[in-house]
Scaffold this active site. Structure first.
Site, short mmCIF file in Angstrom:
data_model
loop_
_atom_site.label_atom_id
_atom_site.label_comp_id
_atom_site.label_asym_id
_atom_site.label_seq_id
_atom_site.Cartn_x
_atom_site.Cartn_y
_atom_site.Cartn_z
N ASP A 87 6.28 3.00 -3.31
CA ASP A 87 7.79 3.82 -3.99
C ASP A 87 7.44 4.76 -2.03
O ASP A 87 8.77 4.82 -1.84
CB ASP A 87 7.91 3.82 -5.37
CG ASP A 87 7.94 3.38 -5.87
OD1 ASP A 87 7.56 1.59 -5.43
OD2 ASP A 87 7.49 4.08 -7.21
C1 26A Z 1 12.06 -4.23 -14.43
N1 26A Z 1 11.02 -3.13 -13.64
C2 26A Z 1 9.26 -4.35 -14.30
C3 26A Z 1 10.57 -2.40 -13.24
C4 26A Z 1 9.81 -1.10 -13.23
C5 26A Z 1 9.80 -0.05 -12.17
N2 26A Z 1 10.92 0.47 -12.33
C6 26A Z 1 12.16 -0.91 -12.07
N3 26A Z 1 12.11 -1.71 -12.76
N4 26A Z 1 8.40 -1.61 -13.38
C7 26A Z 1 7.61 -0.59 -13.02
N5 26A Z 1 8.95 0.48 -12.66
C8 26A Z 1 7.82 1.40 -11.81
O1 26A Z 1 7.39 0.90 -10.59
C9 26A Z 1 7.15 2.06 -9.90
C10 26A Z 1 5.41 2.27 -9.50
O2 26A Z 1 5.63 1.27 -8.66
C11 26A Z 1 7.41 2.52 -12.73
O3 26A Z 1 8.20 2.98 -13.48
C12 26A Z 1 6.13 3.41 -11.46
O4 26A Z 1 7.58 4.79 -11.07
#
Ligand code: 26A
Length: 354
Positions: free
Chosen positions: A309
């Site tokens: 990110d």
């Molecule tokens: C729909 N899903 C599975 C998700 C996520 C996500 N953010 C949005 N949608 N699953 C994990 N994360 C985020 O990824 C970040 C790390 O790359 C987590 O909240 C974490 O901050």
């Protein structure tokens, strides 16, 4: 209050609170044991099923878990704003009416990101359980309110005016599980007005299980971002028969595109291995490049939660500033190297400058 001139960068996705365990080695509460108990891979991101619901309490009780602002594109939004001048970034998603939402809003405010949340009255703010083992992170997301984002929110005049004023859109691919019409509304606005539309693949399960949703957005995508496992998952789900990252990047770059006045740029990160870019030129050529990462000593790595990110945040900041692709990639790698030295998807304070 939104800035009168709007924000050049608008991000959309799922606002989540990360519940991140901090390294337990001793049995029976080791992080390995926790992965095993819930049947999790050491480096993955999945949607929570019923059987995972105990994980969050367990992280808090036995793993000294910390509550950290997360949600992939929200991390990217904070990352881009870290580099850009004041009032450059707005972020949209859906939260609950609770204290978790306040933590997220505060984190964005501190970072200078304007939030325009839809607030759901029924569901709680979404959360993501994060288990760190070595340089891997396993994430289990309970979307809850984040799953309740609605196009009606985007179409409200005060929100749509932010859409109209933005020049660059960044959508986290995770949102493909939530509200495709909202993603397409941004995508179509970008194509119609020759603005920039960026999309991340987010996780292997997106190309695997949300293939049609993804395929409906790719034609609008100017910058397509992913890591190596997501790229391979895309290749597999589309029957491309290759796991070669350069090959996949080239094929992604040349997929059909609505707005022919911008070339498609595919960008694949590979952990500490070089980042691969492929640009589909107008003359039919595909320009492929590789960029070494800014490696930092192992003992300075805190965790890799949010590294991708942060990379996207630095890259997007470069693109908003009209920098070259090469420099934008380097900005992404710079911000990623800072973020992995922090706890979770965060950036150092006091601010460092690129
Ligand atoms: C729909 N899903 C599975 C998700 C996520 C996500 N953010 C949005 N949608 N699953 C994990 N994360 C985020 O990824 C970040 C790390 O790359 C987590 O909240 C974490 O901050």
């Amino acid at each position: 209050m939104a800035a009168a001139d709007g924000y050049p960068l608008l991000c959309l996705e799922n606002p989540l609170l990360d519940i991140q365990g901090v390294g337990r080695l001793t049995e029976p509460y080791s992080d390995e044991a926790l992965l095993k108990k819930y049947g999790l891979k050491d480096n993955d991101a999945i949607l929570a099923e019923e059987k995972h619901m105990g994980l969050y309490e367990e992280l808090l009780q036995n793993h000294d878990a910390k509550l950290i602002a997360g949600g992939a594109a929200q991390n990217t939004a904070r990352g881009a704003q870290y580099i850009l001048p004041e009032n450059s970034v707005a972020y949209i998603g859906c939260v609950g009416r609770d204290k978790y939402a306040d933590i997220l809003k505060d984190a964005c405010e501190k970072a200078g990101v304007h939030t325009e949340y839809r607030v759901d009255d029924v569901q709680p703010t979404g959360k993501c359980g994060v288990i760190i083992t070595g340089h891997n992170r396993s994430m289990v997301t309970h979307l809850a309110a984040a799953n309740e984002y609605k196009i009606d929110h985007l179409k409200q005049p005060h929100v749509w005016s932010l859409v109209e004023k933005a020049r660059v859109y960044y959508v986290g691919g995770y949102h493909l599980t939530v509200c495709v019409p909202a993603i397409l509304a941004l995508a179509e606005e970008a194509a119609a007005k020759n603005k920039i539309f960026m999309l991340s693949l987010s996780a292997p399960f997106i190309p695997q299980f949300f293939k049609d949703q993804l395929d409906s957005v790719i034609p609008y995508t100017d910058y397509l971002l992913g890591n190596e496992t997501e790229a391979i998952s895309y290749s597999e789900s589309h029957g491309w028969g290759t796991t070669d990252i350069v090959e996949i990047a080239k094929k992604l770059a040349t997929l059909p595109k609505k707005n022919a006045s911008r070339p498609r740029v595919a960008i694949i990160t590979q952990g500490t291995l070089p980042t691969v870019t492929a640009v589909a030129k107008e003359n039919g050529e595909i320009e492929v490049k590789e960029f070494k990462v800014r490696e930092i000593p192992k003992d300075r790595i805190n965790d890799t939660n949010g590294a991708g990110d942060a990379f996207a945040g630095g890259l997007t900041a470069g693109i908003v500033q009209g920098k070259s692709l090469d420099e934008s990639i380097d900005m992404g790698q710079w911000l990623a190297s800072l973020s992995i030295q922090e706890l979770g998807p965060s950036y150092p304070f006091p601010k460092q400058t690129y």
